[in-house]
Scaffold this motif. Structure first.
Motif, short mmCIF file in Angstrom:
data_model
loop_
_atom_site.label_atom_id
_atom_site.label_comp_id
_atom_site.label_asym_id
_atom_site.label_seq_id
_atom_site.Cartn_x
_atom_site.Cartn_y
_atom_site.Cartn_z
N VAL A 170 -5.00 8.44 -11.95
CA VAL A 170 -3.79 7.69 -12.26
C VAL A 170 -2.59 8.62 -12.11
CG1 VAL A 170 -2.58 6.28 -13.97
CG2 VAL A 170 -5.09 6.26 -13.88
N ALA A 171 -1.59 8.20 -11.33
CA ALA A 171 -0.38 9.00 -11.10
C ALA A 171 0.78 8.40 -11.88
CB ALA A 171 -0.06 9.03 -9.61
N LEU A 172 1.53 9.27 -12.56
CA LEU A 172 2.66 8.81 -13.37
C LEU A 172 3.87 9.70 -13.13
CD1 LEU A 172 0.58 8.20 -16.58
CD2 LEU A 172 1.81 6.43 -15.34
N ILE A 185 10.28 -1.75 1.96
CA ILE A 185 10.36 -2.66 0.82
C ILE A 185 8.99 -3.18 0.41
CG2 ILE A 185 12.68 -3.39 1.43
CD1 ILE A 185 11.42 -5.93 2.60
N GLU A 186 7.93 -2.75 1.11
CA GLU A 186 6.62 -3.31 0.84
C GLU A 186 6.05 -2.85 -0.49
OE1 GLU A 186 5.32 -1.61 4.29
OE2 GLU A 186 5.81 -3.26 5.61
N GLU A 187 6.45 -1.67 -0.95
CA GLU A 187 5.94 -1.18 -2.22
C GLU A 187 7.08 -0.54 -2.99
OE1 GLU A 187 1.97 0.63 -2.84
OE2 GLU A 187 3.13 2.43 -3.22
N THR A 188 7.41 -1.07 -4.13
CA THR A 188 8.42 -0.50 -5.01
C THR A 188 7.73 0.05 -6.25
OG1 THR A 188 8.80 -2.55 -6.24
CG2 THR A 188 10.04 -2.25 -4.19
N PHE A 189 8.48 0.71 -7.10
CA PHE A 189 7.90 1.23 -8.32
C PHE A 189 7.33 0.10 -9.17
CE2 PHE A 189 10.35 5.24 -7.71
CZ PHE A 189 9.27 6.09 -7.82
N CYS A 190 7.96 -1.07 -9.13
CA CYS A 190 7.50 -2.18 -9.98
C CYS A 190 6.14 -2.70 -9.54
CB CYS A 190 8.53 -3.31 -9.95
SG CYS A 190 10.12 -2.87 -10.71
N THR A 191 5.81 -2.57 -8.26
CA THR A 191 4.53 -3.10 -7.76
C THR A 191 3.62 -2.01 -7.23
OG1 THR A 191 5.49 -3.45 -5.55
CG2 THR A 191 5.63 -5.28 -7.11
N ALA A 192 3.99 -0.75 -7.43
CA ALA A 192 3.25 0.36 -6.84
C ALA A 192 1.84 0.47 -7.41
CB ALA A 192 3.99 1.67 -7.06
N ARG A 193 0.91 0.83 -6.55
CA ARG A 193 -0.44 1.17 -6.98
C ARG A 193 -0.41 2.55 -7.63
NH1 ARG A 193 -4.75 2.61 -3.88
NH2 ARG A 193 -3.32 2.86 -2.13
N LEU A 233 -1.15 9.77 1.48
CA LEU A 233 -1.50 8.90 2.60
C LEU A 233 -2.34 7.71 2.14
CD1 LEU A 233 -2.32 11.58 5.33
CD2 LEU A 233 -0.17 10.37 4.91
N ASN A 234 -3.14 7.89 1.11
CA ASN A 234 -3.93 6.75 0.63
C ASN A 234 -3.51 6.27 -0.75
OD1 ASN A 234 -5.05 8.84 -0.92
ND2 ASN A 234 -6.91 8.96 0.33
N LEU A 235 -2.63 7.00 -1.44
CA LEU A 235 -2.01 6.54 -2.68
C LEU A 235 -0.52 6.92 -2.62
CD1 LEU A 235 -2.58 5.19 -5.41
CD2 LEU A 235 -2.94 7.46 -6.38
N PRO A 236 0.31 6.05 -2.04
CA PRO A 236 1.71 6.42 -1.72
C PRO A 236 2.55 6.88 -2.89
CG PRO A 236 1.07 4.42 -0.54
CD PRO A 236 -0.05 4.72 -1.49
N ILE A 237 2.24 6.47 -4.13
CA ILE A 237 3.03 6.90 -5.28
C ILE A 237 3.02 8.42 -5.41
CG2 ILE A 237 1.11 6.76 -6.90
CD1 ILE A 237 4.74 5.80 -7.70
N LEU A 238 1.99 9.08 -4.85
CA LEU A 238 1.90 10.53 -4.95
C LEU A 238 3.01 11.23 -4.17
CD1 LEU A 238 -1.96 11.09 -4.72
CD2 LEU A 238 -0.51 11.18 -6.74
N ARG A 239 3.61 10.53 -3.23
CA ARG A 239 4.74 11.12 -2.51
C ARG A 239 5.90 11.39 -3.46
NH1 ARG A 239 6.29 11.98 2.53
NH2 ARG A 239 8.51 11.98 3.00
N SER A 240 6.08 10.53 -4.44
CA SER A 240 7.12 10.74 -5.44
C SER A 240 6.69 11.79 -6.47
CB SER A 240 7.43 9.41 -6.15
OG SER A 240 8.27 9.61 -7.26
N VAL A 241 5.42 11.75 -6.85
CA VAL A 241 4.91 12.69 -7.86
C VAL A 241 4.72 14.09 -7.29
CG1 VAL A 241 2.94 13.11 -9.38
CG2 VAL A 241 3.82 10.80 -9.13
N GLN A 242 4.47 14.18 -5.97
CA GLN A 242 4.27 15.46 -5.26
C GLN A 242 3.04 16.21 -5.76
OE1 GLN A 242 7.83 17.83 -4.94
NE2 GLN A 242 9.13 16.08 -4.43
N LEU A 243 1.98 15.46 -5.99
CA LEU A 243 0.70 16.02 -6.39
C LEU A 243 -0.42 15.30 -5.64
CD1 LEU A 243 1.25 16.14 -10.27
CD2 LEU A 243 1.23 18.13 -8.74
N SER A 244 -1.60 15.91 -5.59
CA SER A 244 -2.77 15.25 -5.01
C SER A 244 -4.02 15.76 -5.71
CB SER A 244 -2.84 15.49 -3.49
OG SER A 244 -2.88 16.87 -3.19
#
Length: 482
Positions: A144-146, A298-306, A333-344
């Motif tokens: 889980v990324a936060l 616009i396909e994935e925003t923070f409100c709808t992000a996985r 690449l497979n969990l786009p929210i990590l681009r904002s978190v900058q972790l994997s």
């Protein structure tokens, strides 16, 4: 007015450039703290009990964590235990090591899309409908990324303990404070030990409270606790802000609550949470993969992000060797929210006596948490000095700094781990095997570099055909010349 495709591509390149610059600068303040001579495999240094669970914190002042700019925390939540809502000044990754439960994250400005109609309570009266932001079912193996500043909570609705391993990235650009991780609880009366003790200010605060031996027991008990964020507000102001009476505002401060940060729900927690079938989950993953490209638009925003993905499923392995084990990676690449978190995250499974290829992490530190079994890890620095060479076991943590060479070998019971990496698209360069650096060198270069024959150079390059995870080999024994 629509932008031209050229302008759109230029904007994407600018965003990529800014992102790369952030990744390059994100740990500049840590460079002077990575002069590592020797490190150890670590177990938790602090253990804090709550009503319905235990929180364990690794020593954030250990030089390997100071080098990586991270902190590691483990929560064990008992059945019907609720980890109270809180937010931190850092992004964090949560690995569900054991159990199942539900998790909620509240993003500012997002609507309450989960709604329930009125239900009958235990006493027979009808309760009013509830609306809240999305909650997620979590299970063993989920990551889980936060992002920083996002309030979240966990609840154990299973029959076994829910164990959560958290990495907090204190040196992330999203943290504008200092190198301390700071938990801002929205409820409860959290223990002071839960806060970071990295800075001298925080250590002095904690030690000062421990040193007060002349206070009565109840006074010391209260002094050993911090307050939640509402505890610092005037109750009249709270009452006005929430349009409630002062009695209820006083309850929000939780000043006499000694349950800790993991509390037991009186009854099974009732929240709106649809169950997603495995088929629906697979279709969602395939649909996202089919979009392609690095940017969601616009396909994935923070409100709808996985926010989560399971890393334990063998079918999702990136590398698999039926004689050695597997490696699975969750990145941007497979969990786009990590681009904002900058972790994997990387998940490794080695079968008994198998070996992971010697390698180095090109653009990230790797914080390795052992989840099962035992094995041997060696880490070598830039001067050829071994900074770690030891047996590791379940529950220990060891850090492989960026560019330091690493090798892992499983023991007789196998070896499993999760590596948190400080880059959303962490890359590895292997030293042995079919896709290794040595394999990519000309035979002449190998022969002259090691002062060996061309035939030996060919064997050195080509004798191991496997990738990433290697099956046990008998050829490692030294040959005695009569």
């Amino acid at each position: 007015m629509f932008e031209s495709p050229r302008t759109h591509e230029e904007n994407k390149e600018q965003v990529t450039s800014r992102h790369d610059q952030q990744q390059a600068r994100r740990r500049s303040s840590q460079h002077s703290e990575c002069q590592l001579q020797r490190i150890n495999a670590l177990e938790p240094a602090r253990r804090i009990k709550s009503e319905a669970g235990v929180t364990e914190i690794w020593d954030e002042n250990d030089e390997q964590f100071e080098c990586a700019g991270v902190a590691v925390i483990r929560h064990t939540i008992q059945k019907r235990g609720l980890l109270l809502p809180a937010y931190t000044n850092t992004p964090k990754l949560v690995y569900v090591e054991q159990g199942r439960g539900i998790q909620g994250a509240v993003f500012p400005g997002c609507p309450e899309t989960f709604q329930s109609s009125g239900q009958f309570s235990r006493d027979g009266s009808q309760s009013s409908e509830d609306q809240h932001q999305k909650v997620r079912q979590v299970r063993e193996g989920d990551v889980v990324a936060l992002p920083s500043g996002v309030a979240d909570w966990f609840y154990n609705n299973g029959d076994s303990p829910l164990v959560l391993v958290q990495l907090l990235d204190t040196s992330n650009p999203a943290n504008q404070l200092d190198q301390d991780f700071r938990n801002f609880f929205l409820a409860g009366n959290p223990q002071r030990e839960l806060q970071s003790q990295r800075s001298s200010y925080q250590r002095d605060q904690f030690e000062g409270q421990r040193g007060r031996q002349d206070e009565d027991e109840s006074r010391r008990h209260q002094q050993d606790r911090n307050r939640n964020v509402f505890g610092g507000f005037d109750e009249q102001i709270l009452a006005e802000a929430f349009n409630i009476d002062t009695r209820l505002a006083r309850s929000m401060r939780n000043e006499k609550d000694n349950r800790g940060i993991i509390v037991r729900a009186e009854h099974e927690l009732q929240v709106v949470s649809p169950h997603q079938s495995r088929e629906e989950e697979e279709r969602e993953i395939e649909h996202r993969r089919g979009r392609g490209g690095r940017f969601n638009g616009i396909e994935e925003t923070f409100c709808t992000a996985r926010l989560k993905q399971n890393i334990n499923d063998p079918e999702r392995a990136d590398f698999f060797n039926p004689r050695a084990g597997r490696l699975t990676t969750v990145n941007s690449l497979n969990l786009p929210i990590l681009r904002s978190v900058q972790l994997s995250v990387e998940r490794g499974v080695l079968y008994p006596n198998a070996l992971m290829s010697p390698h180095w992490n090109m653009n990230a530190h790797s914080i390795i948490y052992i989840t099962r079994g035992n094995g041997r890890i060696q880490i070598v620095g830039d001067n050829g000095q071994t900074i770690f060479d030891g047996e590791v076991r379940e529950g220990q943590v060891v850090t492989a700094p960026q560019s330091f060479a690493v090798v892992k070998k499983a023991g007789s019971q196998g070896f499993e781990w999760v590596s948190f990496k400080t880059n959303d698209n962490a890359q590895v360069s292997q030293l042995a095997g079919r896709v290794s650096t040595i394999r990519g060198l000309p035979v002449e270069v190998v022969a002259n570099s090691f002062q060996i024959s061309r035939e030996d150079a060919r064997r050195l390059k080509n004798n191991r055909e496997e990738v990433s995870v290697f099956s046990p080999s008998q050829s490692g024994r030294s040959d005695e010349i009569a």
